[in-house]
Design a protein around this motif. Structure first.
Motif, short mmCIF file in Angstrom:
data_model
loop_
_atom_site.label_atom_id
_atom_site.label_comp_id
_atom_site.label_asym_id
_atom_site.label_seq_id
_atom_site.Cartn_x
_atom_site.Cartn_y
_atom_site.Cartn_z
N TYR A 285 -6.57 63.34 114.72
CA TYR A 285 -7.63 63.61 115.70
C TYR A 285 -7.21 63.10 117.07
CZ TYR A 285 -10.78 65.19 112.08
OH TYR A 285 -11.36 65.91 111.06
N PRO A 286 -7.74 63.72 118.13
CA PRO A 286 -7.32 63.33 119.47
C PRO A 286 -7.86 61.97 119.90
CG PRO A 286 -9.01 65.02 119.60
CD PRO A 286 -8.66 64.86 118.15
N LEU A 287 -7.02 61.28 120.62
CA LEU A 287 -7.41 60.05 121.30
C LEU A 287 -8.11 60.48 122.59
CD1 LEU A 287 -6.75 57.00 120.77
CD2 LEU A 287 -4.90 57.27 122.39
N PRO A 288 -9.14 59.78 123.04
CA PRO A 288 -9.74 60.14 124.32
C PRO A 288 -8.67 60.13 125.42
CG PRO A 288 -11.12 58.55 123.19
CD PRO A 288 -9.83 58.65 122.42
N GLY A 289 -8.85 60.97 126.42
CA GLY A 289 -7.90 61.05 127.52
C GLY A 289 -7.94 59.81 128.40
N LEU B 22 1.35 52.82 122.72
CA LEU B 22 1.00 53.39 121.42
C LEU B 22 2.01 54.46 121.00
CD1 LEU B 22 -2.85 53.69 121.95
CD2 LEU B 22 -1.72 52.17 120.29
N LYS B 23 2.43 55.30 121.96
CA LYS B 23 3.45 56.33 121.67
C LYS B 23 4.77 55.68 121.28
CE LYS B 23 1.76 59.90 124.81
NZ LYS B 23 2.04 60.59 126.09
N TYR C 198 0.87 60.39 118.90
CA TYR C 198 1.88 61.37 119.30
C TYR C 198 1.23 62.36 120.25
CZ TYR C 198 -0.40 64.31 115.78
OH TYR C 198 -1.31 65.04 115.06
N ALA C 199 2.03 62.95 121.11
CA ALA C 199 1.52 63.90 122.09
C ALA C 199 1.91 65.32 121.71
CB ALA C 199 2.06 63.56 123.47
N LYS D 130 -2.07 69.91 124.75
CA LYS D 130 -3.20 69.69 123.84
C LYS D 130 -3.78 68.29 123.95
CE LYS D 130 -2.91 73.68 121.70
NZ LYS D 130 -3.89 74.71 121.87
N GLY D 131 -2.93 67.28 124.08
CA GLY D 131 -3.43 65.91 124.17
C GLY D 131 -2.61 64.94 123.34
N THR D 132 -3.19 63.78 123.15
CA THR D 132 -2.57 62.70 122.38
C THR D 132 -3.41 62.49 121.13
OG1 THR D 132 -1.81 61.68 124.44
CG2 THR D 132 -1.81 60.29 122.48
N PHE D 133 -2.72 62.40 119.98
CA PHE D 133 -3.39 62.34 118.70
C PHE D 133 -2.96 61.09 117.93
CE2 PHE D 133 -3.16 66.60 120.17
CZ PHE D 133 -4.37 67.18 119.80
N VAL D 134 -3.83 60.63 117.05
CA VAL D 134 -3.53 59.46 116.22
C VAL D 134 -2.54 59.87 115.14
CG1 VAL D 134 -4.50 57.69 114.69
CG2 VAL D 134 -5.80 58.49 116.68
N SER D 135 -1.48 59.08 115.00
CA SER D 135 -0.44 59.35 114.02
C SER D 135 -0.85 58.95 112.62
CB SER D 135 0.83 58.55 114.37
OG SER D 135 1.35 58.95 115.59
N ASP D 136 -0.16 59.54 111.65
CA ASP D 136 -0.26 59.11 110.27
C ASP D 136 0.37 57.72 110.21
OD1 ASP D 136 0.59 58.55 107.57
OD2 ASP D 136 0.31 60.65 107.10
N PRO D 137 -0.32 56.72 109.71
CA PRO D 137 0.24 55.36 109.71
C PRO D 137 1.51 55.21 108.87
CG PRO D 137 -1.86 55.41 108.54
CD PRO D 137 -1.67 56.76 109.14
N GLU D 138 1.70 56.10 107.90
CA GLU D 138 2.89 56.00 107.05
C GLU D 138 4.11 56.64 107.68
OE1 GLU D 138 2.09 57.31 103.07
OE2 GLU D 138 0.24 56.14 102.96
#
Length: 93
Positions: A31-35, A57-58, A64-65, A69-77
């Motif tokens: 899901y996207p991180l707020p801008g 964070l990146k 990941y960007a 589209k934006g920046t999204f939360v990565s899969d922690p694994e």
């Protein structure tokens, strides 16, 4: 907005706040991180501070960007996009 401690750098405190939100599921993998403007407003910091936090964070693979589209939360694994994006639980009634 958070109450900043004078003995810690502001950007590090914002980084901790975002990591807490990820850990607690407020920001979920895929899901996207707020801008930047929204993060800056939510935390009461300069846009440059929010940009630095996102860059950190990146660099650590926590987000990941996607160009355009934006920046999204990565899969922690994997540190990248999740294989499956889990739907947000809502009122289905």
């Amino acid at each position: 907005m958070i109450n900043f401690r004078p003995d810690r750098l502001i950007w590090e405190q914002v980084l901790s706040g975002i990591r807490r939100r990820i850990r607690e599921g407020e920001y979920r993998p895929g899901y996207p991180l707020p801008g930047v403007p929204r993060l800056a407003a939510e935390f009461g910091v300069a846009k440059r501070t929010a940009e630095r936090v996102i860059s950190e964070l990146k660099a650590n693979g926590e987000v990941y960007a996607v160009r355009g589209k934006g920046t999204f939360v990565s899969d922690p694994e994997t540190g990248g996009p999740p294989e499956v994006i889990e739907p947000v639980q809502g009122n289905e009634g």
